[in-house]
Scaffold this active site. Structure first.
Site, PDB file in Angstrom:
ATOM      1  N   CYS A  66      -7.490 -42.941   8.669  1.00  0.00           N
ATOM      2  CA  CYS A  66      -8.406 -42.176   9.536  1.00  0.00           C
ATOM      3  C   CYS A  66      -9.462 -43.031  10.218  1.00  0.00           C
ATOM      4  CB  CYS A  66      -9.100 -41.109   8.700  1.00  0.00           C
ATOM      5  SG  CYS A  66      -7.974 -39.895   8.045  1.00  0.00           S
TER       6      CYS A  66
HETATM    7  N1  LIG Z   1      -4.575 -39.218   4.534  1.00  0.00           N
HETATM    8  C1  LIG Z   1      -5.710 -38.609   4.744  1.00  0.00           C
HETATM    9  O1  LIG Z   1      -6.597 -38.685   3.914  1.00  0.00           O
HETATM   10  C2  LIG Z   1      -5.969 -37.796   6.006  1.00  0.00           C
HETATM   11  C3  LIG Z   1      -7.145 -37.051   6.066  1.00  0.00           C
HETATM   12  C4  LIG Z   1      -7.388 -36.263   7.174  1.00  0.00           C
HETATM   13  C5  LIG Z   1      -6.478 -36.223   8.218  1.00  0.00           C
HETATM   14  N2  LIG Z   1      -5.347 -36.960   8.168  1.00  0.00           N
HETATM   15  C6  LIG Z   1      -4.428 -36.819   9.299  1.00  0.00           C
HETATM   16  O2  LIG Z   1      -3.304 -36.054   8.910  1.00  0.00           O
HETATM   17  C7  LIG Z   1      -2.128 -36.524   9.562  1.00  0.00           C
HETATM   18  C8  LIG Z   1      -1.083 -36.914   8.550  1.00  0.00           C
HETATM   19  O3  LIG Z   1      -1.625 -37.948   7.743  1.00  0.00           O
HETATM   20  P1  LIG Z   1      -1.034 -38.326   6.341  1.00  0.00           P
HETATM   21  O4  LIG Z   1      -2.060 -39.184   5.693  1.00  0.00           O
HETATM   22  O5  LIG Z   1      -0.541 -37.136   5.602  1.00  0.00           O
HETATM   23  O6  LIG Z   1       0.217 -39.209   6.817  1.00  0.00           O
HETATM   24  P2  LIG Z   1       1.483 -39.666   5.935  1.00  0.00           P
HETATM   25  O7  LIG Z   1       2.034 -40.860   6.605  1.00  0.00           O
HETATM   26  O8  LIG Z   1       1.093 -39.739   4.487  1.00  0.00           O
HETATM   27  O9  LIG Z   1       2.484 -38.449   6.071  1.00  0.00           O
HETATM   28  C9  LIG Z   1       3.125 -38.100   7.238  1.00  0.00           C
HETATM   29  C10 LIG Z   1       4.494 -37.587   6.870  1.00  0.00           C
HETATM   30  O10 LIG Z   1       5.100 -37.103   8.049  1.00  0.00           O
HETATM   31  C11 LIG Z   1       6.471 -37.463   8.016  1.00  0.00           C
HETATM   32  N3  LIG Z   1       6.982 -37.410   9.366  1.00  0.00           N
HETATM   33  C12 LIG Z   1       6.962 -38.356  10.339  1.00  0.00           C
HETATM   34  N4  LIG Z   1       7.534 -37.890  11.454  1.00  0.00           N
HETATM   35  C13 LIG Z   1       7.918 -36.620  11.198  1.00  0.00           C
HETATM   36  C14 LIG Z   1       8.554 -35.620  11.961  1.00  0.00           C
HETATM   37  N5  LIG Z   1       8.894 -35.825  13.219  1.00  0.00           N
HETATM   38  N6  LIG Z   1       8.794 -34.443  11.352  1.00  0.00           N
HETATM   39  C15 LIG Z   1       8.455 -34.233  10.089  1.00  0.00           C
HETATM   40  N7  LIG Z   1       7.834 -35.135   9.309  1.00  0.00           N
HETATM   41  C16 LIG Z   1       7.571 -36.318   9.872  1.00  0.00           C
HETATM   42  C17 LIG Z   1       6.494 -38.820   7.364  1.00  0.00           C
HETATM   43  O11 LIG Z   1       7.763 -39.116   6.807  1.00  0.00           O
HETATM   44  C18 LIG Z   1       5.418 -38.639   6.278  1.00  0.00           C
HETATM   45  O12 LIG Z   1       5.972 -38.140   5.078  1.00  0.00           O
HETATM   46  C19 LIG Z   1      -2.597 -37.653  10.461  1.00  0.00           C
HETATM   47  O13 LIG Z   1      -2.892 -37.152  11.726  1.00  0.00           O
HETATM   48  C20 LIG Z   1      -3.890 -38.110   9.806  1.00  0.00           C
HETATM   49  O14 LIG Z   1      -4.764 -38.727  10.728  1.00  0.00           O
HETATM   50  C21 LIG Z   1      -5.063 -37.740   7.060  1.00  0.00           C
END
Ligand SMILES: NC(=O)c1ccc[n+]([C@@H]2O[C@H](COP(=O)([O-])OP(=O)(O)OC[C@H]3O[C@@H](n4cnc5c(N)ncnc54)[C@H](O)[C@@H]3O)[C@@H](O)[C@H]2O)c1
Length: 436
Positions: A272
């Site tokens: 983030c």
């Molecule tokens: N990790 C955090 O603490 C956090 C906090 C707030 C917001 N976010 C936001 O949330 C979103 C996701 O982050 P995250 O940390 O969970 O990422 P992540 O990489 O842990 O998870 C994303 C998942 O999406 C899957 N994926 C990729 N392309 C895909 C598709 N086309 N269809 C279905 N699944 C697909 C990946 O295989 C993965 O499992 C991002 O926008 C991030 O900025 C993350």
């Protein structure tokens, strides 16, 4: 249409689909399952779907007991079959939002997902985007794709944004008790989305539009990025003046109002804080506005790994050695303490910069036994043991991540030189110590 969907939500018969089963999506699957909803998790990674089906966890801080309970009872399922999106009444999108090579937003995962949903969209569905992104994404990227089907938002289907505030490893705050901001594309969408999250979290915070919800997440992350940059700059200034920045922060934080402590470090990490601010600067340019403060914070923060490496090289020199051929042990590969998430971790850059200067680098991280190959890095290293015997072997031990396991002073008793970017090694630990 909204009343029928709300009735299904209240009765817990609405099926919830979560797209993207990562750090954000997986806790949401569990949250809705535990609130009594049937849930389907969707991911392109068949390994993840298979593991969940077997009741296994792939995220360390999410215990197998919760996974087993949710997926064992069959109220939750995980699949790579996106055709099943049609079965879902609510679809929550948590796919990655990285930056491209020129620090521009990369919305490809959101666009692919929006197109998949559009192909299967049917009346009576609500879709919520949770991926962090710039204001306007929900309205500009999702809405037209969904309305191109002929269905209308606010009457046939409902759409909005709700930012995720996951804090992996935080024992006090979890997906249920962190207040959830929600914004709709229209009033009907907001009503449905409020109802959906209200059924699963303790507090819902409605705002007037999807754009406000998108922006609130960016403000939260930019607030952190800017304050971390400020304290990193203070570190550089105070270092030069021979003043310990950590002691300064401890003193300042005794002020009971108007001050919030932030701490310096070797650079920004995680999915983030290093990335999200640039989603806003990019979008701001479209309006002819330059977000100089955010860019400046980025400049200060991205300079930190190089600063730490320079200080390490100076410390090695002062000890009568050359960095060329020196052995360096970097402590911690994850970007924050006691978790196994290494995304955007500054430790990778520290290791690569030290290698460029000719050092022989190893790392120790009890949470990451082997450095995974990532988009930007391929270290090809495995963690060495976390023992005093091991630490004693290197010319320098460089503390990058403040894992609890690294806070034992006895680990450093026989270390030759310690460079500590996190203020976790006490001065009396025995080794020559530089705070950087
Ligand atoms: N990790 C955090 O603490 C956090 C906090 C707030 C917001 N976010 C936001 O949330 C979103 C996701 O982050 P995250 O940390 O969970 O990422 P992540 O990489 O842990 O998870 C994303 C998942 O999406 C899957 N994926 C990729 N392309 C895909 C598709 N086309 N269809 C279905 N699944 C697909 C990946 O295989 C993965 O499992 C991002 O926008 C991030 O900025 C993350």
């Amino acid at each position: 249409m909204s009343d029928a969907l709300i009735a299904k939500i209240r009765a817990r018969t609405a099926r919830v689909g979560v797209v993207g089963l990562g750090y954000v999506g997986l806790p949401l699957v569990l949250l809705f399952e535990e609130a009594g909803f049937p849930v389907i998790g969707f991911d392109v990674d068949d390994e993840k779907a298979a593991k969940l089906g077997r009741g296994e966890s792939y995220i360390r801080h999410i215990g197998v007991d919760r996974i087993e309970k949710a997926f064992g009872a069959k109220r939750a399922e995980a699949t790579t079959d996106f055709g099943r999106l049609g079965e879902c009444d609510a679809i929550i999108v948590c796919v990655p939002t990285p930056l491209g090579n020129h620090r521009e937003p990369d919305l490809k995962y959101i666009r692919i997902t929006a197109e998949t949903i559009a192909r299967l969209l049917r009346p009576g569905q609500v879709i919520v985007l949770e991926s962090t992104t710039y204001p306007g994404t929900t309205r500009e990227e999702l809405l037209p794709r969904f309305e191109s089907t002929g269905l209308r938002c606010g009457t046939d289907f409902f759409l909005g944004f709700s930012p995720e505030r996951e804090d992996p490893g935080n024992e006090r705050f979890n997906t249920r008790n962190i207040p959830k901001v929600v914004g709709g594309i229209d009033d009907a969408s907001l009503r449905v989305i409020e109802e959906l999250y209200g059924a699963a979290v303790d507090q819902v915070v409605p705002v007037s539009s999807a754009e406000v919800a998108e922006s609130s997440k960016l403000l939260e992350n930019i607030f952190r990025a800017v304050n971390i940059a400020l304290v990193n700059e203070m570190k550089v200034v105070f270092d030069r003046m021979g003043i310990n920045v950590w002691e300064v922060i401890e003193a300042a934080k005794t002020k009971p109002f108007g001050f919030m402590p932030f701490y310096p470090g070797p650079g920004l990490g995680g999915h983030c804080i290093p990335l999200d601010p640039f989603y806003l600067t990019w979008k701001a340019a479209e309006y002819g506005v330059w977000a100089r403060f955010i860019e400046l914070a980025g400049e200060v923060n991205t300079a930190m790994p190089r600063y730490v490496v320079d200080r390490t090289v100076d410390a090695v020199n002062a000890a009568g050695k050359s960095i060329l051929g020196a052995t360096v042990l970097v402590l911690g590969l994850s970007y924050k303490p006691d978790i196994d998430d290494d995304r955007e971790s500054p430790s990778f850059e520290l290791i690569e910069l030290l290698q460029e200067r000719g050092a022989v680098v190893a790392y120790c991280d009890p949470f990451i036994p082997e450095a995974r190959r990532g988009r930007k890095h391929d270290l090809g290293l495995k963690s060495v043991p976390c023992t005093a015997d091991e630490f004693a072997k290197y010319d320098v031990v460089l503390v990058s991540t403040p894992h609890s396991a690294f806070k034992d002073p006895s680990l450093y008793g026989r270390a030759k030189l310690v460079v500590d970017t996190r203020n976790i090694v006490p001065g009396e630990a025995g080794a020559a110590l530089v705070r950087a």
